[in-house]
Design an enzyme around this catalytic site. Structure first.
Site, short mmCIF file in Angstrom:
data_model
loop_
_atom_site.label_atom_id
_atom_site.label_comp_id
_atom_site.label_asym_id
_atom_site.label_seq_id
_atom_site.Cartn_x
_atom_site.Cartn_y
_atom_site.Cartn_z
CD GLU A 1 -2.91 -1.16 2.10
OE1 GLU A 1 -2.65 -0.42 3.57
OE2 GLU A 1 -3.74 -2.49 2.35
CD GLU B 1 -4.43 -11.03 -5.51
OE1 GLU B 1 -4.16 -10.00 -5.37
OE2 GLU B 1 -5.92 -11.26 -5.58
CB CYS C 1 -9.87 -6.29 -6.51
SG CYS C 1 -8.36 -5.98 -7.82
N1 THU Z 1 -5.63 -6.40 -2.12
C1 THU Z 1 -5.06 -8.12 -2.53
O1 THU Z 1 -3.95 -7.77 -2.20
N2 THU Z 1 -5.45 -8.45 -2.96
C2 THU Z 1 -7.02 -9.04 -3.07
O2 THU Z 1 -7.41 -9.52 -4.03
C3 THU Z 1 -7.36 -7.78 -2.59
C4 THU Z 1 -7.13 -6.49 -2.34
C5 THU Z 1 -5.17 -5.43 -1.61
C6 THU Z 1 -5.50 -4.41 -2.23
C7 THU Z 1 -5.03 -3.10 -0.80
O3 THU Z 1 -3.71 -3.47 0.10
C8 THU Z 1 -5.93 -4.44 0.41
O4 THU Z 1 -6.20 -5.31 0.19
C9 THU Z 1 -7.60 -3.93 0.83
O5 THU Z 1 -8.21 -3.29 -0.35
#
Ligand code: THU
Length: 132
Positions: free
Chosen positions: A47, A58, A89
């Site tokens: 993040e 991913e 996502c």
């Molecule tokens: N996130 C992922 O890394 N992969 C997913 O499959 C869903 C969401 C992360 C992005 C962000 O850092 C946090 O989860 C919340 O959305």
């Protein structure tokens, strides 16, 4: 893919999740991809204080593998500590489709739950280079 192979991929994703940088959402995700070469590549979410720059686990795994010369993959595992298993996502589905096509997608958590899907279940009627 055998259950044993799935367990290896889930283990790799779980370990990668420990490196997640998620100080804003506190939502930690790990991913692991198996390349056609047999090598496994992992990723965690990273993040940023500019939230929109955040990278999902991913995509980190895909880009790591691509940058090492890999192109095709046959399975991806996603691990988060959620009761409802966390799926990729929408943006990641499109990126995964580009390189993993109709791979197996394994979702797991730390409560022993595992579900197996295919990319075509998660992204039906996908857009790709065949339309260009
Ligand atoms: N996130 C992922 O890394 N992969 C997913 O499959 C869903 C969401 C992360 C992005 C962000 O850092 C946090 O989860 C919340 O959305």
């Amino acid at each position: 893919m055998t259950d044993e192979e799935r367990a290896i991929l889930i283990g790799a994703a779980s370990r990668a999740r420990q490196h997640a940088h998620a100080p804003y959402s506190h939502f930690r995700v790990g991913a692991a991809l198996r390349a056609n070469s047999g090598r496994i590549f992992t990723g965690c979410n990273v993040e940023n204080s500019t939230f929109g720059l955040t990278l999902c686990a991913e995509r980190v795994a895909v880009f790591k593998a691509l940058s090492e010369g890999e192109r095709g993959f046959d399975a991806v595992a996603v691990v988060a500590d959620t009761e409802r298993l966390t799926p990729p996502c929408g943006a990641c589905r499109q990126i995964l489709w580009e390189f993993c096509r109709d791979s197996e997608v394994i979702l797991s958590n730390f409560r022993g739950q595992i579900i197996v899907r295919r990319m075509s279940d998660l992204l039906p009627d996908a857009f790709d280079a065949s339309f260009l």
